[in-house]
Design a protein around this motif. Structure first.
Motif, PDB file in Angstrom:
ATOM      1  N   VAL A  12      53.789  37.137  60.981  1.00 28.63           N
ATOM      2  CA  VAL A  12      54.596  38.299  60.607  1.00 28.63           C
ATOM      3  C   VAL A  12      54.906  38.189  59.114  1.00 28.63           C
ATOM      4  O   VAL A  12      54.926  37.090  58.547  1.00 28.63           O
ATOM      5  N   ALA A  13      55.142  39.322  58.482  1.00 26.40           N
ATOM      6  CA  ALA A  13      55.485  39.341  57.060  1.00 26.40           C
ATOM      7  C   ALA A  13      56.957  39.708  56.902  1.00 26.40           C
ATOM      8  O   ALA A  13      57.398  40.753  57.396  1.00 26.40           O
ATOM      9  N   LEU A  14      57.710  38.843  56.235  1.00 20.70           N
ATOM     10  CA  LEU A  14      59.093  39.141  55.879  1.00 20.70           C
ATOM     11  C   LEU A  14      59.092  39.752  54.489  1.00 20.70           C
ATOM     12  O   LEU A  14      58.639  39.133  53.521  1.00 20.70           O
ATOM     13  N   THR A  15      59.580  40.988  54.377  1.00 20.23           N
ATOM     14  CA  THR A  15      59.617  41.672  53.087  1.00 20.23           C
ATOM     15  C   THR A  15      61.061  42.005  52.735  1.00 20.23           C
ATOM     16  O   THR A  15      61.868  42.330  53.616  1.00 20.23           O
ATOM     17  N   PHE A  16      61.357  41.930  51.453  1.00 18.30           N
ATOM     18  CA  PHE A  16      62.722  42.151  50.969  1.00 18.30           C
ATOM     19  C   PHE A  16      62.686  43.147  49.821  1.00 18.30           C
ATOM     20  O   PHE A  16      62.032  42.917  48.802  1.00 18.30           O
ATOM     21  N   ASP A  17      63.403  44.260  49.989  1.00 19.27           N
ATOM     22  CA  ASP A  17      63.461  45.281  48.948  1.00 19.27           C
ATOM     23  C   ASP A  17      64.562  44.944  47.946  1.00 19.27           C
ATOM     24  O   ASP A  17      65.666  44.522  48.333  1.00 19.27           O
ATOM     25  N   ALA A  18      64.250  45.155  46.673  1.00 17.54           N
ATOM     26  CA  ALA A  18      65.215  44.948  45.589  1.00 17.54           C
ATOM     27  C   ALA A  18      65.486  46.303  44.947  1.00 17.54           C
ATOM     28  O   ALA A  18      64.822  46.693  43.979  1.00 17.54           O
ATOM     29  N   ASP A  19      66.419  47.036  45.511  1.00 20.72           N
ATOM     30  CA  ASP A  19      66.731  48.389  45.043  1.00 20.72           C
ATOM     31  C   ASP A  19      67.592  48.335  43.784  1.00 20.72           C
ATOM     32  O   ASP A  19      68.384  47.409  43.599  1.00 20.72           O
ATOM     33  N   MET A  20      67.471  49.364  42.957  1.00 16.70           N
ATOM     34  CA  MET A  20      68.400  49.549  41.838  1.00 16.70           C
ATOM     35  C   MET A  20      68.322  50.986  41.373  1.00 16.70           C
ATOM     36  O   MET A  20      67.290  51.435  40.860  1.00 16.70           O
ATOM     37  N   THR A  21      69.409  51.728  41.569  1.00 22.34           N
ATOM     38  CA  THR A  21      69.513  53.110  41.114  1.00 22.34           C
ATOM     39  C   THR A  21      70.442  53.181  39.913  1.00 22.34           C
ATOM     40  O   THR A  21      71.145  52.217  39.584  1.00 22.34           O
ATOM     41  N   TYR A  84      60.490  52.703  40.084  1.00 19.68           N
ATOM     42  CA  TYR A  84      61.257  52.239  38.923  1.00 19.68           C
ATOM     43  C   TYR A  84      62.763  52.350  39.159  1.00 19.68           C
ATOM     44  O   TYR A  84      63.505  51.398  38.984  1.00 19.68           O
ATOM     45  N   GLU A  85      63.237  53.525  39.578  1.00 20.07           N
ATOM     46  CA  GLU A  85      64.682  53.722  39.678  1.00 20.07           C
ATOM     47  C   GLU A  85      65.131  54.081  41.094  1.00 20.07           C
ATOM     48  O   GLU A  85      66.227  54.595  41.290  1.00 20.07           O
ATOM     49  N   HIS A  86      64.274  53.829  42.080  1.00 20.17           N
ATOM     50  CA  HIS A  86      64.622  54.044  43.493  1.00 20.17           C
ATOM     51  C   HIS A  86      65.057  55.491  43.760  1.00 20.17           C
ATOM     52  O   HIS A  86      65.983  55.757  44.530  1.00 20.17           O
ATOM     53  N   ALA A  87      64.390  56.419  43.112  1.00 20.26           N
ATOM     54  CA  ALA A  87      64.632  57.836  43.398  1.00 20.26           C
ATOM     55  C   ALA A  87      63.728  58.267  44.549  1.00 20.26           C
ATOM     56  O   ALA A  87      62.711  57.638  44.842  1.00 20.26           O
ATOM     57  N   ALA A  88      64.111  59.353  45.220  1.00 22.34           N
ATOM     58  CA  ALA A  88      63.370  59.822  46.389  1.00 22.34           C
ATOM     59  C   ALA A  88      62.105  60.568  45.974  1.00 22.34           C
ATOM     60  O   ALA A  88      62.102  61.332  45.012  1.00 22.34           O
ATOM     61  N   PHE A  89      61.042  60.359  46.727  1.00 23.68           N
ATOM     62  CA  PHE A  89      59.777  61.047  46.497  1.00 23.68           C
ATOM     63  C   PHE A  89      59.645  62.294  47.385  1.00 23.68           C
ATOM     64  O   PHE A  89      58.635  62.979  47.339  1.00 23.68           O
ATOM     65  N   THR A  90      60.669  62.561  48.189  1.00 28.69           N
ATOM     66  CA  THR A  90      60.736  63.775  48.999  1.00 28.69           C
ATOM     67  C   THR A  90      62.184  64.261  48.969  1.00 28.69           C
ATOM     68  O   THR A  90      63.082  63.577  48.471  1.00 28.69           O
ATOM     69  N   TYR A 118      56.133  39.270  34.136  1.00 24.37           N
ATOM     70  CA  TYR A 118      56.740  38.178  34.900  1.00 24.37           C
ATOM     71  C   TYR A 118      55.693  37.287  35.565  1.00 24.37           C
ATOM     72  O   TYR A 118      55.998  36.171  35.991  1.00 24.37           O
ATOM     73  N   GLY A 119      54.479  37.749  35.657  1.00 21.68           N
ATOM     74  CA  GLY A 119      53.418  36.939  36.229  1.00 21.68           C
ATOM     75  C   GLY A 119      53.617  36.693  37.712  1.00 21.68           C
ATOM     76  O   GLY A 119      54.171  37.519  38.423  1.00 21.68           O
ATOM     77  N   GLY A 120      53.167  35.532  38.170  1.00 22.53           N
ATOM     78  CA  GLY A 120      53.276  35.204  39.587  1.00 22.53           C
ATOM     79  C   GLY A 120      52.239  35.949  40.413  1.00 22.53           C
ATOM     80  O   GLY A 120      51.245  36.464  39.890  1.00 22.53           O
ATOM     81  N   ARG A 121      52.495  36.021  41.688  1.00 22.79           N
ATOM     82  CA  ARG A 121      51.560  36.660  42.628  1.00 22.79           C
ATOM     83  C   ARG A 121      51.926  38.140  42.749  1.00 22.79           C
ATOM     84  O   ARG A 121      52.686  38.539  43.623  1.00 22.79           O
ATOM     85  N   GLN A 122      51.399  38.951  41.841  1.00 27.69           N
ATOM     86  CA  GLN A 122      51.684  40.377  41.865  1.00 27.69           C
ATOM     87  C   GLN A 122      50.597  41.103  42.642  1.00 27.69           C
ATOM     88  O   GLN A 122      49.440  40.697  42.657  1.00 27.69           O
ATOM     89  N   THR A 123      50.988  42.192  43.290  1.00 28.77           N
ATOM     90  CA  THR A 123      50.095  42.913  44.183  1.00 28.77           C
ATOM     91  C   THR A 123      50.041  44.391  43.804  1.00 28.77           C
ATOM     92  O   THR A 123      50.792  44.857  42.939  1.00 28.77           O
ATOM     93  N   ARG A 124      49.197  45.149  44.480  1.00 23.95           N
ATOM     94  CA  ARG A 124      49.155  46.601  44.341  1.00 23.95           C
ATOM     95  C   ARG A 124      49.787  47.265  45.560  1.00 23.95           C
ATOM     96  O   ARG A 124      49.482  48.417  45.875  1.00 23.95           O
ATOM     97  N   TYR A 125      50.668  46.555  46.239  1.00 20.84           N
ATOM     98  CA  TYR A 125      51.408  47.153  47.347  1.00 20.84           C
ATOM     99  C   TYR A 125      52.560  47.988  46.793  1.00 20.84           C
ATOM    100  O   TYR A 125      53.186  47.628  45.793  1.00 20.84           O
ATOM    101  N   PHE A 126      52.848  49.085  47.485  1.00 26.03           N
ATOM    102  CA  PHE A 126      53.965  49.960  47.079  1.00 26.03           C
ATOM    103  C   PHE A 126      54.727  50.405  48.321  1.00 26.03           C
ATOM    104  O   PHE A 126      54.127  50.742  49.348  1.00 26.03           O
ATOM    105  N   ARG A 127      56.037  50.403  48.204  1.00 30.16           N
ATOM    106  CA  ARG A 127      56.897  50.938  49.274  1.00 30.16           C
ATOM    107  C   ARG A 127      57.765  52.046  48.707  1.00 30.16           C
ATOM    108  O   ARG A 127      58.460  51.873  47.692  1.00 30.16           O
ATOM    109  N   PHE A 128      57.734  53.197  49.367  1.00 27.89           N
ATOM    110  CA  PHE A 128      58.568  54.317  48.938  1.00 27.89           C
ATOM    111  C   PHE A 128      60.041  54.018  49.186  1.00 27.89           C
ATOM    112  O   PHE A 128      60.397  53.467  50.234  1.00 27.89           O
ATOM    113  N   PRO A 129      60.919  54.388  48.263  1.00 34.33           N
ATOM    114  CA  PRO A 129      62.353  54.294  48.520  1.00 34.33           C
ATOM    115  C   PRO A 129      62.718  55.049  49.791  1.00 34.33           C
ATOM    116  O   PRO A 129      62.294  56.194  50.000  1.00 34.33           O
ATOM    117  N   GLY A 130      63.467  54.401  50.645  1.00 34.70           N
ATOM    118  CA  GLY A 130      63.867  55.022  51.906  1.00 34.70           C
ATOM    119  C   GLY A 130      62.715  55.266  52.863  1.00 34.70           C
ATOM    120  O   GLY A 130      62.906  55.906  53.897  1.00 34.70           O
TER     121      GLY A 130
END
Length: 218
Positions: A12-21, A84-90, A118-130
């Motif tokens: 299973v994948a544990l994912t953690f969102d880091a929101d900032m508005t 970028y700013e956790h705004a809604a796409f709908t 910042y480097g590290g293990r960066q991906t092309r995954y994207f999650r929409f706010p909300g």
């Protein structure tokens, strides 16, 4: 666009969102809240050597550059894009301010640019706010070559009033191949760190191993 990984796995994948508005930034500035970075949660993951994927907004990385570097510097962690700013796409998305259609591509691309140093293990995954998206939003992101990741286990940690509901929400929904959505935004998700040990124990009892999103989807 994916909601979960293969079901014929014990991962299973544990994912953690880091929101900032902008509103969250204002609450930090005026002292209404002290932090949107749950360092205890991060330390638990580090100490227990648990792989995790962090969906980071550009503004969160700018607010917490040292924490972002800490995440990027851990080989068990990977970084994904959460706008970028956790705004809604709908429209009608948890009362988030709405991003204009013409700004969607630029917003996500700006986040990749912000995170890149910042480097590290960066991906092309994207999650929409909300998790709010429609065909127009998906079309806007197509030129960026992202994989949109929702999740099939929503912990509800931003709304929880204790650790118990978060634990119950995760362990009652999780299956082989699940993508679990939690948050590292302390002031908005106060009990995620308290819930994590019991969640990890519950996964272990079921023979489910936490891995990064990349490993789950590989």
């Amino acid at each position: 666009m994916v909601r979960h990984g293969p079901r014929d796995t014990e991962k299973v994948a544990l994912t953690f969102d880091a929101d900032m508005t902008d509103a969250m930034k204002a609450r930090l500035s005026n002292g209404t809240v002290s932090s949107y970075a749950n360092l205890r949660l991060l330390a638990l993951l580090e100490t227990r050597r648990i792989p995790a994927t962090f969906f980071v907004t550009g503004q969160w990385a700018e607010q917490y550059p040292d924490v972002t570097r800490r995440i990027a510097g851990n080989p068990r962690f990977e970084i994904a894009n959460h706008s970028y700013e956790h705004a809604a796409f709908t429209g009608d998305c948890y009362n988030l301010p709405r991003l204009a259609p013409g700004e969607m591509t630029g917003d996500v691309d700006k986040t990749f640019t912000t995170l890149h140093p910042y480097g590290g293990r960066q991906t092309r995954y994207f999650r929409f706010p909300g998790l709010c998206h429609d065909r127009a939003a998906l079309r806007a992101l197509a030129p960026l070559g992202v994989t949109v990741v929702d999740g099939d286990v929503v912990s509800g940690d931003p709304f929880a009033r204790g650790a118990g509901p978060v634990i119950d929400a995760v362990l009652s929904q999780v299956k082989p191949g699940s993508i679990v959505i939690m948050h590292i935004t302390e002031a908005n998700a106060r009990y995620t760190d308290d819930a994590l040990p019991a969640i990890l124990a519950g996964l272990r009892r079921r023979g489910l191993e936490p891995v990064t999103l990349s490993e789950l989807l590989a």
